[in-house]
Design a protein around this motif. Structure first.
Motif, PDB file in Angstrom:
ATOM      1  N   HIS A  81       0.828  -1.172   0.002  1.00 18.42           N
ATOM      2  CA  HIS A  81       0.051  -0.147   0.115  1.00 18.42           C
ATOM      3  C   HIS A  81       0.947   1.270  -0.082  1.00 18.42           C
ATOM      4  N   VAL A  82       2.178   1.357   0.613  1.00 23.92           N
ATOM      5  CA  VAL A  82       2.938   2.432   0.878  1.00 23.92           C
ATOM      6  C   VAL A  82       3.326   2.753  -0.746  1.00 23.92           C
ATOM      7  N   ARG A  83       3.680   1.567  -1.458  1.00 22.40           N
ATOM      8  CA  ARG A  83       4.416   2.025  -2.779  1.00 22.40           C
ATOM      9  C   ARG A  83       3.174   2.449  -3.619  1.00 22.40           C
ATOM     10  N   THR A  84       2.018   1.960  -3.370  1.00 22.55           N
ATOM     11  CA  THR A  84       0.863   2.419  -4.264  1.00 22.55           C
ATOM     12  C   THR A  84       0.450   3.793  -4.000  1.00 22.55           C
ATOM     13  N   MET A  85       0.912   4.198  -2.507  1.00 21.55           N
ATOM     14  CA  MET A  85       0.529   5.274  -2.080  1.00 21.55           C
ATOM     15  C   MET A  85       1.281   6.331  -2.595  1.00 21.55           C
ATOM     16  N   SER A  86       2.603   5.960  -2.905  1.00 22.85           N
ATOM     17  CA  SER A  86       3.505   6.915  -3.301  1.00 22.85           C
ATOM     18  C   SER A  86       3.475   7.292  -4.917  1.00 22.85           C
ATOM     19  N   ASP A  87       2.705   6.468  -5.631  1.00 22.88           N
ATOM     20  CA  ASP A  87       2.610   6.379  -7.097  1.00 22.88           C
ATOM     21  C   ASP A  87       1.196   7.413  -7.142  1.00 22.88           C
ATOM     22  N   ARG A  88       0.172   7.056  -6.117  1.00 22.95           N
ATOM     23  CA  ARG A  88      -1.071   7.862  -6.104  1.00 22.95           C
ATOM     24  C   ARG A  88      -0.560   9.347  -5.751  1.00 22.95           C
ATOM     25  N   VAL A  89       0.374   9.744  -4.904  1.00 22.08           N
ATOM     26  CA  VAL A  89       0.712  11.012  -4.266  1.00 22.08           C
ATOM     27  C   VAL A  89       1.456  11.704  -5.553  1.00 22.08           C
ATOM     28  N   GLU A  90       2.157  11.042  -6.150  1.00 22.74           N
ATOM     29  CA  GLU A  90       2.722  11.753  -7.429  1.00 22.74           C
ATOM     30  C   GLU A  90       1.675  12.030  -8.441  1.00 22.74           C
ATOM     31  N   SER A  91       0.760  11.097  -8.808  1.00 25.91           N
ATOM     32  CA  SER A  91      -0.147  11.605  -9.747  1.00 25.91           C
ATOM     33  C   SER A  91      -1.052  12.599  -9.308  1.00 25.91           C
ATOM     34  N   LEU A  92      -1.407  12.765  -7.884  1.00 24.33           N
ATOM     35  CA  LEU A  92      -2.010  13.791  -7.443  1.00 24.33           C
ATOM     36  C   LEU A  92      -1.157  15.205  -7.713  1.00 24.33           C
ATOM     37  N   ALA A  98      -3.801  21.244 -13.519  1.00 25.62           N
ATOM     38  CA  ALA A  98      -5.133  21.742 -13.133  1.00 25.62           C
ATOM     39  C   ALA A  98      -6.279  20.935 -13.631  1.00 25.62           C
ATOM     40  N   ASP A  99      -6.231  19.665 -13.244  1.00 22.51           N
ATOM     41  CA  ASP A  99      -7.335  18.500 -13.824  1.00 22.51           C
ATOM     42  C   ASP A  99      -8.028  18.156 -12.676  1.00 22.51           C
ATOM     43  N   PRO A 100      -9.184  18.865 -12.287  1.00 22.46           N
ATOM     44  CA  PRO A 100      -9.816  19.026 -10.946  1.00 22.46           C
ATOM     45  C   PRO A 100     -10.650  17.303 -10.829  1.00 22.46           C
ATOM     46  N   ASP A 101     -10.897  16.810 -12.013  1.00 21.24           N
ATOM     47  CA  ASP A 101     -11.612  15.218 -12.122  1.00 21.24           C
ATOM     48  C   ASP A 101     -10.599  14.410 -11.526  1.00 21.24           C
ATOM     49  N   ARG A 102      -9.518  14.381 -12.272  1.00 17.37           N
ATOM     50  CA  ARG A 102      -8.051  13.460 -11.978  1.00 17.37           C
ATOM     51  C   ARG A 102      -7.631  13.707 -10.546  1.00 17.37           C
ATOM     52  N   ARG A 103      -7.491  14.940 -10.294  1.00 17.66           N
ATOM     53  CA  ARG A 103      -7.170  15.315  -8.960  1.00 17.66           C
ATOM     54  C   ARG A 103      -8.099  14.623  -7.771  1.00 17.66           C
ATOM     55  N   ASN A 104      -9.223  14.973  -7.903  1.00 13.58           N
ATOM     56  CA  ASN A 104     -10.428  14.481  -7.133  1.00 13.58           C
ATOM     57  C   ASN A 104     -10.098  12.960  -6.894  1.00 13.58           C
ATOM     58  N   HIS A 105     -10.040  12.167  -8.193  1.00 13.84           N
ATOM     59  CA  HIS A 105      -9.965  10.823  -8.114  1.00 13.84           C
ATOM     60  C   HIS A 105      -8.570  10.261  -7.473  1.00 13.84           C
ATOM     61  N   GLU A 106      -7.932  10.804  -7.574  1.00 12.47           N
ATOM     62  CA  GLU A 106      -6.417  10.471  -7.048  1.00 12.47           C
ATOM     63  C   GLU A 106      -6.585  10.808  -5.665  1.00 12.47           C
ATOM     64  N   PHE A 107      -7.137  11.633  -5.168  1.00 12.52           N
ATOM     65  CA  PHE A 107      -7.298  12.047  -3.702  1.00 12.52           C
ATOM     66  C   PHE A 107      -8.273  11.013  -2.975  1.00 12.52           C
ATOM     67  N   THR A 108      -9.126  10.366  -3.915  1.00 11.48           N
ATOM     68  CA  THR A 108     -10.022   9.762  -3.356  1.00 11.48           C
ATOM     69  C   THR A 108      -9.501   8.140  -3.080  1.00 11.48           C
TER      70      THR A 108
END
Length: 192
Positions: free
Chosen positions: A98-109, A116-126
């Motif tokens: 999960h930490v490895r996945t988290m790192s990838d997701r924070v980078e994507s966020l 300035a892509d709010p849909d993708r940003r909200n998805h990544e934050f979710t």
């Protein structure tokens, strides 16, 4: 067009996560602040900068959890507690994945915030908040790992009580068993 099983799995995960994000957004219409059960702030209440700060907080908390469970695992190994070692090793493996996945997701966020892509940003934050909830559950599970000490009875003491009404016979004497003759009937001969 044929879609592989792996793509179907990812599509299902994305649909569930997006559906969960809509449920979170609708569920908290009058609620501000943190979710009481997870300690994760709701997406609808956060600015992009707050989302990044919350993601960093969750990530640092997850890395700290990984170190804590690693020390618990080392302690169980020193004690030679195989039951606890197996449980903690499983939880640590899940946490590190999960930490490895988290790192990838924070980078994507971070990337979605800069573009300035709010849909993708909200998805990544979710996805990050769901991972945060998983970390909370894994922490509980790791703290509930029991060791073999649960199954050890400790020092035992055997107490033998002899009924005072027991006859005083020599226990080494062989009892006499009467020989009974059993009648024997021969089997009938087969007829041609």
């Amino acid at each position: 067009m044929r879609v592989s099983t792996k793509k179907w799995v990812w599509l299902t995960v994305v649909v569930l996560l997006v559906g969960g994000s809509f449920a979170l957004a609708q569920d908290g219409e009058g609620d501000q602040g943190e979710d009481a059960s997870t300690g994760v702030r709701r997406r609808a209440d956060l600015t992009p900068e707050d989302q990044l700060a919350e993601a960093d907080r969750i990530q640092h908390s997850a890395e700290s959890l990984s170190q804590h469970v690693m020390s618990m695992l080392d302690e169980a190994r020193r004690e030679g507690d195989i039951v606890r070692v197996t449980c903690l090793d499983d939880k640590l493996t899940q946490i590190n994945a999960h930490v490895r996945t988290m790192s990838d997701r924070v980078e994507s966020l971070q990337e979605a915030t800069t573009t300035a892509d709010p849909d993708r940003r909200n998805h990544e934050f979710t996805v990050i908040t769901v991972l945060g909830q998983n970390f909370t559950q894994l922490e509980r599970d790791a703290n509930e790992c029991i060791g073999q000490s649960l199954f050890e009875t400790g020092t035992t003491r055997v107490v033998t009580e002899i009924d005072p009404n027991t006859p005083d016979e020599d226990p080494s004497a062989v009892p006499i068993i009467p020989v009974y003759t059993t009648p024997y009937l021969p089997t009938p001969a087969s007829t041609p």
